[in-house]
Scaffold this motif. Structure first.
Motif, PDB file in Angstrom:
ATOM      1  N   GLU A  60     -16.819  78.506  34.356  1.00 13.41           N
ATOM      2  CA  GLU A  60     -16.307  79.810  33.938  1.00 13.41           C
ATOM      3  C   GLU A  60     -17.379  80.513  33.116  1.00 13.41           C
ATOM      4  OE1 GLU A  60     -12.760  79.545  31.702  1.00 13.41           O
ATOM      5  OE2 GLU A  60     -11.618  78.459  33.231  1.00 13.41           O
ATOM      6  N   ILE A  61     -17.558  81.790  33.358  1.00 14.83           N
ATOM      7  CA  ILE A  61     -18.466  82.608  32.554  1.00 14.83           C
ATOM      8  C   ILE A  61     -17.649  83.733  31.942  1.00 14.83           C
ATOM      9  CG2 ILE A  61     -20.529  84.053  32.560  1.00 14.83           C
ATOM     10  CD1 ILE A  61     -21.574  82.483  34.911  1.00 14.83           C
ATOM     11  N   ASN A  62     -17.588  83.715  30.631  1.00 15.00           N
ATOM     12  CA  ASN A  62     -16.836  84.732  29.884  1.00 15.00           C
ATOM     13  C   ASN A  62     -15.401  84.839  30.378  1.00 15.00           C
ATOM     14  OD1 ASN A  62     -19.163  85.342  28.378  1.00 15.00           O
ATOM     15  ND2 ASN A  62     -19.871  86.757  29.976  1.00 15.00           N
ATOM     16  N   GLY A  63     -14.789  83.666  30.615  1.00 12.86           N
ATOM     17  CA  GLY A  63     -13.374  83.607  30.957  1.00 12.86           C
ATOM     18  C   GLY A  63     -13.059  83.740  32.425  1.00 12.86           C
ATOM     19  N   GLU A  64     -14.043  83.947  33.291  1.00 10.35           N
ATOM     20  CA  GLU A  64     -13.812  84.105  34.722  1.00 10.35           C
ATOM     21  C   GLU A  64     -14.422  82.941  35.481  1.00 10.35           C
ATOM     22  OE1 GLU A  64     -15.074  87.791  36.288  1.00 10.35           O
ATOM     23  OE2 GLU A  64     -13.972  89.009  34.830  1.00 10.35           O
ATOM     24  N   LYS A  65     -13.605  82.339  36.369  1.00 14.76           N
ATOM     25  CA  LYS A  65     -14.119  81.273  37.219  1.00 14.76           C
ATOM     26  C   LYS A  65     -15.145  81.847  38.187  1.00 14.76           C
ATOM     27  CE  LYS A  65     -10.901  77.448  37.394  1.00 14.76           C
ATOM     28  NZ  LYS A  65     -10.195  76.509  38.296  1.00 14.76           N
ATOM     29  N   VAL A  66     -16.231  81.098  38.383  1.00 18.80           N
ATOM     30  CA  VAL A  66     -17.279  81.557  39.284  1.00 18.80           C
ATOM     31  C   VAL A  66     -17.670  80.411  40.207  1.00 18.80           C
ATOM     32  CG1 VAL A  66     -18.170  83.242  37.639  1.00 18.80           C
ATOM     33  CG2 VAL A  66     -19.132  80.931  37.691  1.00 18.80           C
ATOM     34  N   THR A  67     -18.206  80.765  41.354  1.00 15.89           N
ATOM     35  CA  THR A  67     -18.791  79.794  42.277  1.00 15.89           C
ATOM     36  C   THR A  67     -20.304  79.900  42.146  1.00 15.89           C
ATOM     37  OG1 THR A  67     -16.947  80.019  43.810  1.00 15.89           O
ATOM     38  CG2 THR A  67     -18.987  79.056  44.665  1.00 15.89           C
TER      39      THR A  67
END
Length: 793
Positions: A60-67
């Motif tokens: 997660e980057i700044n609260g958002e899941k990322v691939t």
């Protein structure tokens, strides 16, 4: 993919205010969970976190899941905007058995399991996602979920333990590679000193050994703490000080802030010799000094690793010698460590004590400079600096340096500025020739008529003690001299034997005049000062033909009163003569000469008796004698076989064909410990049969999970210099297999390098190594092979 200097500098330029909140779950015996919240400020752009071979991964980057395009080593963080960011990495990783990462060990003595986070260069990323470089120091908050019955130790003070969920106070800013976790059913001894909670810890099956030595360990710890409190103006930098004997550590100790890990060889089973105690006191002092050198103030990059290790090594030996009640520690340095540093400084791989940053272009190369130059030579060079500069000015400069860069990073230039300000001497000029140049000078004694003249071959200024003796080697006088470009005649000592650098104040090879050399070779053991004898042993064993070395050993070893010097001389001849230079047909006679030198009359001094018995145990060809020792549990002179001596006997008896597999297995069962398992592997591999060699080689190369210690134990038994006919096929096999084996990591690459065939090789066999080095060979293994080629030239 090792971090490069350019990458580290670019990342440090864009990141600041880094911190980690790390949670580890080690309750599963097969995998562990690592969840880290990394917070940092950035000027914006692309960067990356390092994480080694995660089996599953959520980011997660700044609260958002990322691939992310995770490649097994790096997690890209692209197009970051300027400002503060929070990255959460939740991963599942495997435990390791090579000591690089979260290491798992099951104690064969009682079946108990221990977990250790042993970190270091390029290793932190095997525990959690991080910016794995020195100059991004960060506070670390840690929570560990473990078996509720376990003790869990780390850098910070424990703040809670809720049914196996251990929380620790946030650390001060530290390099992330100095984080430590040690977990298991440890036996502990705790107390408080100087307002700091302290403890010594060992696995449960070593409880008796820890209790046996607890008073000594406590006293040495307090003596070191009190000394550093006096000489450093910066107070002890951390909130607690635990010291832990951990299983299967790849090095002697690791200076993790507030929680130092020690190799278990420093807590011997059975007999503890004076040399054991000196070495342990030195390591304790060495690691505690790191709390200031390396932990409070850290290098920017690995070219200044010497600022950690040379300082700590110097402090370790000096403090152990003068303050902990273990006089003779400096003798062991002169006899054991300094000769290795001289040898290292003559190899092609030598480097300045303080290389330039560009000479350490990546972390893979950095792993190769934690060597005898950074330790042994660096220690000796710092001792010469203190001798040349004076202790008062030296400490004034050091303290100014520590205060100016507390909890930050610093360079050689920063230290030189502080020393320059504290002294009227040309410290930068001194550093240029001593720290920035490789190689060593030679101090030579010649005769002008009958007057000794001391000259220097080289470029460095030296200050050292010269001792003069009559022909009976009675001390006539001592004198401190300064030696530079001009010869120093000693007319008052005309006709006398002279020994320059007699107390080891400087780092230079000594070339004696023929008159002094002959007198010393004939009467070395009668010199009254063991420190002087240590230096003379080094000089007389430096370079002469094998027959001369063996003759010196035969004459002087039976009369040498110092157990330290007996052990050092035996070790040097074993490692550099028996295992490298002598042909197989010359080995038996050489071993017989050494055995005869060790097989003297009953020794009233038990320490010396132990040193000689250990030498006899690995050299004698008398199988009946060795069998008597095993059957009675003592030597013919009544010296009890402690575990170390007993396994040396087992190894030699198996090597001679006097102990079969069933006998070795009986010894393993009798011992019942991890050391016994390793001892049995060495003995099995040492047997003089084709089947034994094939089995050992298959175990070394066929198990991708083999531990560092098991590999080393098998190699120690495999290569027997007298079994040349059996071993010839494995020389080419080793050269072929080693590069792939070394890909496992730096620690495994080092043990593979040390497993180089321990016997004299033909030019054709050495050409196999040279040919292999023309191809892709991991940096650590390449360094070991280059050094072996140089040592055998």
């Amino acid at each position: 993919m090792s971090l490069t200097l350019a990458e580290a500098r670019a990342r440090a330029a864009m990141l600041s205010a880094v911190s980690y909140d790390l949670a580890l779950d080690i309750t599963d015996p097969h995998h562990f969970r690592s969840r880290v919240v990394a917070r940092f400020d950035t000027t914006g752009g692309d960067t990356f976190l390092e994480l080694h071979r995660a089996e599953s991964l959520d980011v997660e980057i700044n609260g958002e899941k990322v691939t992310t395009a995770y490649d097994g080593r790096r997690i890209p963080l692209d197009e970051l905007k300027p400002g503060t960011h929070e990255v959460v990495v939740d991963a599942r990783l495997r435990y390791v058995t090579d000591g690089e990462g979260l290491h798992t060990f099951t104690d064969p003595a009682d079946g108990e399991r221990y977990i250790g986070g042993y970190l270091g260069l390029d290793i932190t990323q095997r525990l959690f996602a991080c910016f794995d470089q020195l100059d991004l120091k960060a506070p670390i908050s840690l929570t560990v979920t473990a078996d509720p019955a376990w003790t869990v130790l780390s850098n910070g003070v424990p703040t809670s333990d809720d049914n196996g969920r251990h929380t620790f106070a946030t650390t001060r800013p530290i390099p992330c590679d100095l984080l430590v976790v040690a977990a298991g059913p440890f036996h502990s001894v705790r107390w408080e000193h100087g307002g700091v909670p302290m403890g010594w810890h060992a696995r449960r099956s070593l409880a008796a050994e820890l209790d046996r030595d607890a008073a000594e360990l406590k006293a040495v710890t307090e003596a070191c703490f009190n000394h550093f409190a006096r000489v450093f103006t910066e107070p002890f930098p951390f909130d607690s000080y635990d010291q832990v004997f951990v299983p299967e550590l790849n090095w002697g100790a690791m200076e993790c802030p507030g929680c130092v890990t020690f190799n278990e060889f420093l807590l011997p089973r059975g007999r503890v010799t004076d040399d054991d105690r000196r070495r342990r006191a030195m390591v304790i002092a060495h690691e505690m000094s790191h709390m200031w050198f390396g932990d409070l103030v850290s290098p920017l990059w690995w070219e200044d690793a010497w600022l950690n290790e040379s300082f700590a090594d110097y402090m370790g030996f000096e403090v152990a010698e003068t303050l902990t009640g273990f006089a003779g520690t400096r003798v062991s340095f002169e006899a054991v460590h300094k000769p290795g540093a001289y040898l290292a400084d003559r190899r092609r791989s030598t480097h300045p004590v303080a290389p330039e940053a560009v000479d350490v272009p990546d972390v893979a190369i950095a792993t190769t400079i934690f060597d005898q130059i950074s330790y042994g030579k660096g220690n000796a060079v710092l001792r010469q600096l203190v001798t040349w500069l004076g202790e008062e000015d030296f400490l004034a400069g050091v303290n100014a340096h520590l205060t100016a860069h507390r909890f930050a990073n610093a360079t050689l230039e920063d230290l030189l500025s502080a020393l320059d300000a504290a002294s009227s001497r040309d410290v930068r000029g001194w550093a240029e020739v001593w720290l920035r140049r490789s190689g060593h000078d030679t101090i030579r004694v010649t005769r002008r008529d009958d007057v000794p003249v001391v000259t220097r071959e080289g470029v460095r200024p030296h200050r050292f003690t010269v001792c003069a003796y009559d022909q009976g080697l009675n001390l006539i006088g001592t004198r401190m001299i300064d030696l530079a470009g001009e010869p120093v005649p000693l007319p008052e000592w005309a006709g006398l034997v002279v020994v320059p650098n007699a107390h080891g104040e400087t780092f230079a090879r000594v070339d004696l005049d023929p008159f002094s050399r002959e007198a010393l070779a004939n009467g070395l053991a009668t010199l009254p000062d063991p420190l002087v004898r240590a230096g003379v042993w080094t000089t007389l064993l430096d370079g002469p033909p094998p027959a001369v070395q063996l003759e010196l050993l035969a004459r002087q070893l039976p009369r040498e009163p110092s157990p330290t010097l007996v052990t050092a001389a035996l070790g040097r001849v074993r490692d550099h003569l028996i295992r490298r230079r002598l042909t197989a047909d010359a080995v038996p006679a050489a071993l017989e000469t050494i055995a005869s030198a060790c097989a003297g009359p009953v020794e009233p001094d038990e320490q010396r008796a132990v040193a000689l018995a250990r030498g006899l145990a690995w050299t004698t060809a008398d199988s009946d004698q060795l069998r008597r020792w095993l059957d009675s549990g003592a030597t013919d002179h009544g010296l009890t076989l402690d575990p170390e001596l007993r396994w040396t006997v087992v190894h030699r008896l198996a090597e001679l064909g006097g102990l079969d597999e069933a006998g070795i297995e009986a010894e393993r069962l009798r011992d019942g410990t991890a050391d016994g398992v390793l001892g049995s592997l060495t003995a099995l591999a040492a047997r003089p049969t084709a089947e034994a060699k094939a089995s050992a080689w298959a175990a070394m190369t066929g198990d991708p999970e083999i531990s560092v210690r098991r590999f080393r134990a098998l190699a120690d038994g495999l290569w027997s210099p007298a079994q040349r006919g059996l071993l010839t096929p494995y020389i080419a096999g080793y050269v072929s297999a080693a590069p792939a084996l070394a890909e496992r990591g730096s620690a495994f690459a080092a043990v593979v390098g040390r497993a180089f065939p321990a016997l004299a090789l033909t030019d054709q066999e050495l050409d196999l190594v040279r040919d292999a080095l023309r191809h892709n060979v991991p940096a650590v293994l390449r360094r070991h092979w280059d050094d072996e080629l140089d040592d055998r030239a």
